[in-house]
Design an enzyme around this catalytic site. Structure first.
Site, PDB file in Angstrom:
ATOM      1  N   HIS A  54       0.874  -1.268  -0.001  1.00  0.00           N
ATOM      2  CA  HIS A  54       0.029  -0.101  -0.045  1.00  0.00           C
ATOM      3  C   HIS A  54       0.765   1.188  -0.059  1.00  0.00           C
ATOM      4  CE1 HIS A  54      -3.745  -2.482   0.739  1.00  0.00           C
ATOM      5  NE2 HIS A  54      -2.895  -3.127   1.626  1.00  0.00           N
ATOM      6  N   ASN A 127      -9.885  -3.660   1.762  1.00  0.00           N
ATOM      7  CA  ASN A 127      -9.615  -3.473   0.497  1.00  0.00           C
ATOM      8  C   ASN A 127     -10.973  -3.044  -0.429  1.00  0.00           C
ATOM      9  OD1 ASN A 127      -6.877  -3.948   0.441  1.00  0.00           O
ATOM     10  ND2 ASN A 127      -7.172  -6.114   0.493  1.00  0.00           N
TER      11      ASN A 127
END
Length: 496
Positions: A54, A127
């Protein structure tokens, strides 16, 4: 308007910001020029270590507004009444790429929400997919290594990726989602978000239900074609960042409707017996026909950060951050993340990262933690220890009225490969897609598999597709054969 006077970080006025202190006009430079030294020292440390995953992300502040009463499920105060608003910060991200990678790469997207509640920060770090590649955190470092760079070539490796996936059939459900249209969302505003894990809610009576969180975009789902995603990666690699920032700046505030799926413990037992699936398995979803989505509220993003580094880069999420009325589950991946995320933030940002404005709770806080780097709130003269209580404590299970859950079984390492169903839900997802999306999915997969140099890896992976759905495997095999001339169709037929 006059600019403020330049000072050192300690507030000392700077006499000259253009010329170093030197011995004569040609030097050398004197070590006593603290302003020069401080500038160079800080410049050398401007980049905190990027996130292992990320790394490339965008973020914004907003509000969460309760629209439906769920107090029968949870006593968490942020849900105490319809109409109640809670400040939030949301960070979107790609998962596998570095900070300089393109926003449009085929990759899951992080969807992490911080709720600044009156009882502390609640972090729902999920997510844009309701499932994940693996179900046990011991595999996570290996999985991420396969998505990064080869240690010899420093290049992304199709062999590494597909070797891992082909030997971990539990990944098939997420791989199917990844190579579908939703693998390249059109920015961050046009995708859904999920808590992904199974969490729990606890009400005022101490009763627990299991829950999954969903955030449905009100802008509508919109995805990029594979061709447009590649084109934008070259023309505008910051496409999603630009789209989000400009939308908020223009007053076009993005919104998501929050839903929960609720499962009682009795329903869990019955459902697992009927389906053979583990309700806490992160590679699985709860079908909506079995557990309908219930509306909860609306998330709206309405303010861009004033400083990207201070907020988006330094925000430090952890799934361990839950408030009374919210809780965890026996989900193995969640259990691993409860440790790993906070530990990563201690390394990446520092031991006192919770003191930074974007991480600091909006309610009063107090603990006995002291000192360390960046000790912005160091407790002053208050006691730095908790006295021993002779009568002990009454936490009632996990504390805050959370009753805890029963554990059973013999401690050990359990290998479930070959005994659990990793194919039905992946096949269901394939069959849910219209024919044109199935065609794009199998084309995307065949294109990616064509870069794999090992025939064994390709054949192993096609066998998994075929077990999920015979037509799924056959189409990938046919298209891969067209691209490589390899004999793969027979493998698909044999597996089917």
């Amino acid at each position: 308007m006059d600019s403020p006077r330049l000072t050192t970080a300690s507030g000392i006025p700077v006499a000259d910001n253009q010329n170093s202190i030197t011995a004569g006009p040609r030097g050398p430079i004197l070590l006593q020029d603290f302003h020069l030294i401080e500038k160079l020292q800080h410049f050398n440390r401007e980049r905190i270590p990027e996130r292992v995953v990320h790394a490339k992300g965008s973020g914004a502040y907003g509000t969460f507004t309760v629209t439906h009463d769920i107090t029968k499920y949870t006593k968490a105060r942020l849900f105490s009444q319809v109409g109640k608003k809670t400040e939030t910060f949301v960070r979107f991200s790609t998962v596998g790429g570095e900070r300089g990678s393109a926003d449009t790469e085929r990759d899951p997207r992080g969807f992490a929400i911080r709720f600044y509640t009156e009882e502390g920060n609640w972090d729902l770090a999920g997510n844009n997919t309701p499932m994940f590649f693996i179900k046990d955190p011991i595999k996570f470092p290996d999985f991420v290594h396969t998505q990064k760079r080869d240690p010899q070539t420093n290049l992304k490796s199709a062999d590494m990726m597909w070797d891992f996936w082909s030997q971990a059939p539990e990944s098939l459900h997420q791989v199917t989602m990844l190579f579908s249209d939703r693998g390249t969302p059109d920015g961050y505003r046009h995708m859904d978000g999920f808590g992904s894990h199974t969490f729990s809610l606890v009400n005022a009576a101490g009763e627990r239900v299991w829950v999954k969180w969903h955030f449905k975009t009100q802008q509508g789902i919109r995805n990029l074609s594979a061709q447009d995603a590649v084109r934008l990666a070259g023309q505008d690699p910051d496409y999603a960042q630009r789209d989000l920032f400009e939308a908020i700046r223009s007053g076009n505030f993005p919104r998501w409707t929050a839903f929960i799926q609720v499962m009682t413990e009795a329903e869990r037992v019955a459902w697992e017996q009927r389906t053979g699936w583990n309700a806490f398995d992160l590679t699985k979803v709860w079908p909506h026909r079995d557990f309908p989505r219930l509306p909860v509220g609306v998330l709206e993003l309405d303010r861009n950060p004033d400083n990207y580094h201070a907020d988006v880069e330094q925000v430090a999420f952890s799934p361990a951050n839950v408030v009374p009325g919210l809780g965890y589950s026996p989900d193995k991946m969640l259990q691993g993340r409860l440790f790993a995320y906070h530990d990563a933030q201690l390394y990446r940002v520092g031991t006192n990262h919770q003191h930074l404005p974007v991480n600091r709770p909006r309610c009063p806080f107090h603990n006995q933690q002291r000192d360390g780097a960046m000790a912005i709130h160091n407790g002053g003269a208050t006691r730095n220890y908790d006295p021993v209580q002779g009568h002990g404590s009454d936490t009632r299970g996990f504390g805050h009225g959370d009753p805890g859950w029963a554990l059973d079984g013999v401690a050990g390492r359990y290998d479930a490969r070959g005994t659990e169903d990793d194919y039905t839900q992946a096949g269901n997802l394939f069959r849910l897609m219209p024919a044109d999306e199935q065609d794009r999915l199998t084309t995307n997969i065949a294109g990616a598999l064509a870069a794999v140099t090992s025939a064994a890896i390709r054949e192993r992976q096609i066998a998994h597709f075929s077990k999920a759905d015979a037509r799924y495997g056959a189409e990938v095999a046919r298209k891969l054969q067209d691209k490589t001339g390899g004999a793969t169709v027979s493998v698909a037929k044999e597996a089917a």
